[in-house]
Write a protein that holds these residues in place. Structure first.
Motif, PDB file in Angstrom:
ATOM      1  N   GLU A  43       0.878  -1.142   0.021  1.00  0.00           N
ATOM      2  CA  GLU A  43       0.047   0.005  -0.015  1.00  0.00           C
ATOM      3  C   GLU A  43       0.530   1.077   0.034  1.00  0.00           C
ATOM      4  OE1 GLU A  43      -2.103  -3.097   2.678  1.00  0.00           O
ATOM      5  OE2 GLU A  43      -0.253  -2.377   2.369  1.00  0.00           O
ATOM      6  N   LEU A  44       2.222   1.209   0.174  1.00  0.00           N
ATOM      7  CA  LEU A  44       2.916   2.346   0.350  1.00  0.00           C
ATOM      8  C   LEU A  44       3.631   2.484  -0.980  1.00  0.00           C
ATOM      9  CD1 LEU A  44       3.978   1.690   4.250  1.00  0.00           C
ATOM     10  CD2 LEU A  44       2.222   3.262   3.253  1.00  0.00           C
ATOM     11  N   GLY A  86       5.115  16.528   0.728  1.00  0.00           N
ATOM     12  CA  GLY A  86       3.898  15.916   0.380  1.00  0.00           C
ATOM     13  C   GLY A  86       3.340  15.213   1.758  1.00  0.00           C
ATOM     14  N   ALA A  87       2.056  14.795   1.295  1.00  0.00           N
ATOM     15  CA  ALA A  87       1.384  14.135   2.524  1.00  0.00           C
ATOM     16  C   ALA A  87       0.561  13.055   2.285  1.00  0.00           C
ATOM     17  CB  ALA A  87       0.932  15.152   3.442  1.00  0.00           C
ATOM     18  N   GLN A  88       0.093  12.127   3.263  1.00  0.00           N
ATOM     19  CA  GLN A  88      -0.991  11.299   2.702  1.00  0.00           C
ATOM     20  C   GLN A  88      -1.696  10.742   4.113  1.00  0.00           C
ATOM     21  OE1 GLN A  88       1.408   8.087   0.874  1.00  0.00           O
ATOM     22  NE2 GLN A  88       0.437   6.758   2.565  1.00  0.00           N
ATOM     23  N   THR A  89      -2.747  10.375   4.046  1.00  0.00           N
ATOM     24  CA  THR A  89      -3.570   9.849   5.244  1.00  0.00           C
ATOM     25  C   THR A  89      -2.953   8.372   5.453  1.00  0.00           C
ATOM     26  OG1 THR A  89      -5.191   8.659   3.657  1.00  0.00           O
ATOM     27  CG2 THR A  89      -5.786  10.875   4.549  1.00  0.00           C
ATOM     28  N   ASP A  93      -6.279   3.701   8.344  1.00  0.00           N
ATOM     29  CA  ASP A  93      -7.008   4.306   8.939  1.00  0.00           C
ATOM     30  C   ASP A  93      -7.476   5.901   8.145  1.00  0.00           C
ATOM     31  OD1 ASP A  93      -9.098   5.928  10.572  1.00  0.00           O
ATOM     32  OD2 ASP A  93      -7.915   6.063  12.339  1.00  0.00           O
ATOM     33  N   PRO A  94      -8.413   5.891   7.228  1.00  0.00           N
ATOM     34  CA  PRO A  94      -8.477   6.976   6.324  1.00  0.00           C
ATOM     35  C   PRO A  94      -8.832   8.275   7.157  1.00  0.00           C
ATOM     36  CG  PRO A  94      -9.489   5.256   5.085  1.00  0.00           C
ATOM     37  CD  PRO A  94      -9.010   4.959   6.606  1.00  0.00           C
ATOM     38  N   GLU A  95      -9.526   8.075   8.367  1.00  0.00           N
ATOM     39  CA  GLU A  95      -9.813   9.082   9.225  1.00  0.00           C
ATOM     40  C   GLU A  95      -8.940   9.482  10.308  1.00  0.00           C
ATOM     41  OE1 GLU A  95     -12.926  10.591   8.929  1.00  0.00           O
ATOM     42  OE2 GLU A  95     -13.223   9.059   7.171  1.00  0.00           O
ATOM     43  N   GLY A  96      -7.812   8.849  10.010  1.00  0.00           N
ATOM     44  CA  GLY A  96      -6.682   9.008  10.940  1.00  0.00           C
ATOM     45  C   GLY A  96      -5.898  10.419  10.590  1.00  0.00           C
ATOM     46  N   GLU A 115      10.169   6.984   6.037  1.00  0.00           N
ATOM     47  CA  GLU A 115      10.175   7.739   7.260  1.00  0.00           C
ATOM     48  C   GLU A 115       8.546   7.207   7.974  1.00  0.00           C
ATOM     49  OE1 GLU A 115       9.745  12.493   8.679  1.00  0.00           O
ATOM     50  OE2 GLU A 115      11.181  11.871   7.179  1.00  0.00           O
ATOM     51  N   ASP A 116       7.662   6.937   7.479  1.00  0.00           N
ATOM     52  CA  ASP A 116       6.448   6.609   8.086  1.00  0.00           C
ATOM     53  C   ASP A 116       6.186   5.294   8.854  1.00  0.00           C
ATOM     54  OD1 ASP A 116       6.339   5.440   5.298  1.00  0.00           O
ATOM     55  OD2 ASP A 116       4.440   6.154   4.999  1.00  0.00           O
ATOM     56  N   LEU A 117       7.367   4.325   8.675  1.00  0.00           N
ATOM     57  CA  LEU A 117       7.491   3.275   8.930  1.00  0.00           C
ATOM     58  C   LEU A 117       7.388   3.297  10.595  1.00  0.00           C
ATOM     59  CD1 LEU A 117       7.447   0.167   8.922  1.00  0.00           C
ATOM     60  CD2 LEU A 117      10.268   0.317   8.964  1.00  0.00           C
TER      61      LEU A 117
END
Length: 164
Positions: A43-44, A86-89, A93-96, A115-117
């Motif tokens: 997904e990433l 940039g950014a992503q949800t 959790d799309p509401e996260g 970095e998001d790991l």
């Protein structure tokens, strides 16, 4: 070199070639990598041509490992090798929260991760490969300062980013 090259999140990546327009060989012609990847899930993206570890949902754990907080800090303190704006949800959790610099890369000179790991490990208790955990523990959960020459080797050899 600590901030690495910058690029817009609008640039595209392909699974096997790295940054759009780079001259990175495809998986079938690439020589052996000098760095190991951890935390690259379906997904990433971008995946930089590294094999994924399946879906992130498959890696979600029910509870934190005993030293999970130290592993999260290890992941946060790696040497920055590639920065993305940039950014992503949160993909689980799309509401996260909105996560920034999600495609940025860090390394300890042996392993490479997004970095998001650190966020996903801390929030969802992702299972990490045993050899990565053993490596972090061997270093007492303190990633070394990676020499600039090693960062350049990873950028050019493993990620296919031309320098100069």
């Amino acid at each position: 070199m600590t901030d690495g090259p910058r690029r817009s999140a609008l640039n595209e990546h392909s699974a096997s070639r790295g940054p759009k327009g780079s001259h990175r060989p495809t998986e079938s012609t690439r020589t052996a990598r000098t760095v190991r990847a951890v935390g690259f899930f379906d997904e990433l993206s971008p995946g930089w041509g590294f094999p994924t570890e399946g879906t992130i949902e498959e890696a979600v754990g029910s509870a934190a490992a005993g030293d999970e907080h130290r592993l999260v800090e290890y992941l946060r303190q790696g040497s920055r090798i590639w920065s993305e704006m940039g950014a992503q949800t949160d993909v689980l959790d799309p509401e996260g929260p909105i996560l920034v610099s999600t495609g940025s890369l860090l390394t300890d000179g042996v392993w490479l991760w997004r970095e998001d790991l650190a966020y996903y490990v801390g929030r969802y208790h992702l299972a990490l490969p045993g050899d990565f955990i053993a490596h972090a523990r061997e270093l007492d959960h303190r990633p070394p300062q990676v020499p600039e020459s090693r960062l350049v080797d990873i950028l050019t050899g493993d990620l296919g980013i031309p320098m100069g």
